[in-house]
Design a protein around this motif. Structure first.
Motif, PDB file in Angstrom:
ATOM      1  N   ARG A  86      69.754 108.212  11.765  1.00 33.43           N
ATOM      2  CA  ARG A  86      68.664 108.703  12.619  1.00 33.43           C
ATOM      3  C   ARG A  86      67.736 109.627  11.833  1.00 33.43           C
ATOM      4  NH1 ARG A  86      64.571 108.409  15.999  1.00 33.43           N
ATOM      5  NH2 ARG A  86      64.020 110.466  16.791  1.00 33.43           N
ATOM      6  N   ALA A  87      68.310 110.572  11.084  1.00 33.54           N
ATOM      7  CA  ALA A  87      67.490 111.497  10.300  1.00 33.54           C
ATOM      8  C   ALA A  87      66.714 110.746   9.219  1.00 33.54           C
ATOM      9  CB  ALA A  87      68.366 112.586   9.688  1.00 33.54           C
ATOM     10  N   ALA A  88      67.332 109.720   8.637  1.00 35.78           N
ATOM     11  CA  ALA A  88      66.621 108.901   7.650  1.00 35.78           C
ATOM     12  C   ALA A  88      65.458 108.172   8.317  1.00 35.78           C
ATOM     13  CB  ALA A  88      67.576 107.914   6.998  1.00 35.78           C
ATOM     14  N   GLY A  89      65.698 107.633   9.516  1.00 38.94           N
ATOM     15  CA  GLY A  89      64.630 106.969  10.255  1.00 38.94           C
ATOM     16  C   GLY A  89      63.484 107.909  10.589  1.00 38.94           C
ATOM     17  N   VAL A  90      63.807 109.160  10.870  1.00 40.35           N
ATOM     18  CA  VAL A  90      62.780 110.165  11.139  1.00 40.35           C
ATOM     19  C   VAL A  90      61.955 110.401   9.875  1.00 40.35           C
ATOM     20  CG1 VAL A  90      62.395 112.624  11.633  1.00 40.35           C
ATOM     21  CG2 VAL A  90      63.954 111.281  13.065  1.00 40.35           C
ATOM     22  N   CYS A  91      62.617 110.498   8.724  1.00 33.14           N
ATOM     23  CA  CYS A  91      61.876 110.673   7.465  1.00 33.14           C
ATOM     24  C   CYS A  91      60.911 109.508   7.251  1.00 33.14           C
ATOM     25  CB  CYS A  91      62.840 110.775   6.280  1.00 33.14           C
ATOM     26  SG  CYS A  91      63.647 112.372   6.158  1.00 33.14           S
ATOM     27  N   ILE A  92      61.362 108.310   7.543  1.00 31.43           N
ATOM     28  CA  ILE A  92      60.505 107.129   7.368  1.00 31.43           C
ATOM     29  C   ILE A  92      59.309 107.204   8.308  1.00 31.43           C
ATOM     30  CG2 ILE A  92      60.391 104.625   7.688  1.00 31.43           C
ATOM     31  CD1 ILE A  92      63.388 104.597   6.692  1.00 31.43           C
ATOM     32  N   LYS A  93      59.563 107.457   9.595  1.00 30.83           N
ATOM     33  CA  LYS A  93      58.457 107.451  10.562  1.00 30.83           C
ATOM     34  C   LYS A  93      57.488 108.605  10.363  1.00 30.83           C
ATOM     35  CE  LYS A  93      60.293 109.828  14.670  1.00 30.83           C
ATOM     36  NZ  LYS A  93      59.165 110.680  14.992  1.00 30.83           N
ATOM     37  N   GLU A  94      57.980 109.709   9.782  1.00 30.39           N
ATOM     38  CA  GLU A  94      57.132 110.878   9.543  1.00 30.39           C
ATOM     39  C   GLU A  94      56.551 110.880   8.125  1.00 30.39           C
ATOM     40  OE1 GLU A  94      56.268 113.137  11.838  1.00 30.39           O
ATOM     41  OE2 GLU A  94      57.532 112.256  13.402  1.00 30.39           O
ATOM     42  N   SER A  95      56.762 109.802   7.388  1.00 27.80           N
ATOM     43  CA  SER A  95      56.275 109.665   5.999  1.00 27.80           C
ATOM     44  C   SER A  95      56.761 110.799   5.103  1.00 27.80           C
ATOM     45  CB  SER A  95      54.743 109.579   5.970  1.00 27.80           C
ATOM     46  OG  SER A  95      54.306 108.450   6.683  1.00 27.80           O
ATOM     47  N   ARG A  96      58.031 111.144   5.266  1.00 27.60           N
ATOM     48  CA  ARG A  96      58.661 112.150   4.411  1.00 27.60           C
ATOM     49  C   ARG A  96      59.499 111.453   3.348  1.00 27.60           C
ATOM     50  NH1 ARG A  96      60.280 115.636   9.646  1.00 27.60           N
ATOM     51  NH2 ARG A  96      58.189 116.441  10.068  1.00 27.60           N
ATOM     52  N   ARG A  97      59.709 112.128   2.258  1.00 31.83           N
ATOM     53  CA  ARG A  97      60.465 111.548   1.143  1.00 31.83           C
ATOM     54  C   ARG A  97      61.898 111.260   1.571  1.00 31.83           C
ATOM     55  NH1 ARG A  97      58.865 109.973  -3.839  1.00 31.83           N
ATOM     56  NH2 ARG A  97      57.126 111.310  -3.400  1.00 31.83           N
ATOM     57  N   LEU A  98      62.350 110.050   1.277  1.00 36.42           N
ATOM     58  CA  LEU A  98      63.733 109.647   1.520  1.00 36.42           C
ATOM     59  C   LEU A  98      64.242 108.985   0.250  1.00 36.42           C
ATOM     60  CD1 LEU A  98      66.264 109.120   3.272  1.00 36.42           C
ATOM     61  CD2 LEU A  98      65.107 107.066   4.143  1.00 36.42           C
ATOM     62  N   VAL A  99      65.331 109.515  -0.282  1.00 34.25           N
ATOM     63  CA  VAL A  99      65.962 108.949  -1.469  1.00 34.25           C
ATOM     64  C   VAL A  99      67.373 108.533  -1.089  1.00 34.25           C
ATOM     65  CG1 VAL A  99      66.743 109.391  -3.833  1.00 34.25           C
ATOM     66  CG2 VAL A  99      64.612 110.423  -3.009  1.00 34.25           C
ATOM     67  N   VAL A 100      67.694 107.271  -1.340  1.00 34.45           N
ATOM     68  CA  VAL A 100      69.055 106.777  -1.124  1.00 34.45           C
ATOM     69  C   VAL A 100      69.656 106.455  -2.484  1.00 34.45           C
ATOM     70  CG1 VAL A 100      68.625 105.938   1.220  1.00 34.45           C
ATOM     71  CG2 VAL A 100      68.322 104.385  -0.702  1.00 34.45           C
ATOM     72  N   VAL A 101      70.921 106.827  -2.653  1.00 31.97           N
ATOM     73  CA  VAL A 101      71.606 106.637  -3.929  1.00 31.97           C
ATOM     74  C   VAL A 101      72.820 105.740  -3.706  1.00 31.97           C
ATOM     75  CG1 VAL A 101      72.651 107.783  -5.929  1.00 31.97           C
ATOM     76  CG2 VAL A 101      70.817 108.930  -4.649  1.00 31.97           C
ATOM     77  N   PRO A 102      72.580 104.423  -3.708  1.00 32.79           N
ATOM     78  CA  PRO A 102      73.715 103.504  -3.545  1.00 32.79           C
ATOM     79  C   PRO A 102      74.557 103.463  -4.809  1.00 32.79           C
ATOM     80  CG  PRO A 102      71.700 102.268  -3.900  1.00 32.79           C
ATOM     81  CD  PRO A 102      71.317 103.717  -3.833  1.00 32.79           C
TER      82      PRO A 102
END
Length: 176
Positions: A86-102
């Motif tokens: 949910r918090a990641a989705g919020v970053c996406i919708k608010e155009s905030r930086r999201l970094v995922v480290v698979p």
């Protein structure tokens, strides 16, 4: 990551999944309580009413490290079933930086397609694939290289690994 953020004086908010807690116990010499203690605030992954689940709560961005393929898929497909996604989705919708480290390997076509979905909407996919040009001497050197690359995505100044300078290594390397 959290230790470096704390050292740099950067406030962090933490959400740990059930498997994240297991990984801490299995793969590190740290306790879950210690990891939680170095964050300013720690939220339960089931708390969908936490401040970070709202776009009105101002944050610079989010790092999911490590990011399981389940979480990556949840984020890529908008399946906000827990606070992390949910918090990641919020970053996406608010155009905030999201970094995922698979860190999964090998990757299936489904994994790659989900990563492409995220990259196409501006998410940084930064696999836990350390470089070796800095001649790591320890596991901590390898970890610090990945942590430093994540910090670079947020333009956070640090000196935790050697930087390539074109003609060789430059920069300062702190203790391992």
């Amino acid at each position: 990551m959290l230790e470096i953020l704390q050292t740099l004086g950067i406030e962090s908010h933490l959400v740990i999944s059930g498997w994240g807690e297991r990984n801490i116990r299995i793969e590190t010499d740290k306790t879950v309580d210690y990891v939680k203690s170095i964050s300013k605030i720690c939220y339960d992954n089931d708390n969908m009413a936490a401040p970070i689940s709202s776009g009105s709560f101002k944050i610079d961005g989010m790092i999911i490290i490590p990011c399981s393929m389940k979480t990556l898929s949840s984020v890529a497909n908008g399946y906000d079933d827990n606070l992390i996604s949910r918090a990641a989705g919020v970053c996406i919708k608010e155009s905030r930086r999201l970094v995922v480290v698979p860190r999964e390997t090998p990757l299936s076509k489904i994994h790659l397609e989900n990563m492409i979905k995220l990259v196409n909407i501006g998410v940084i996919v930064l696999p836990a694939m350390p470089g070796f040009y800095h001649q790591p001497k320890s596991i901590n050197d390898l970890i610090n290289h990945i942590v430093g690359k994540v910090l670079d995505q947020f333009r956070i100044e640090h000196d935790i690994f050697w930087r390539w300078g074109g003609g060789g290594r430059v920069g300062k390397k702190s203790g391992s």
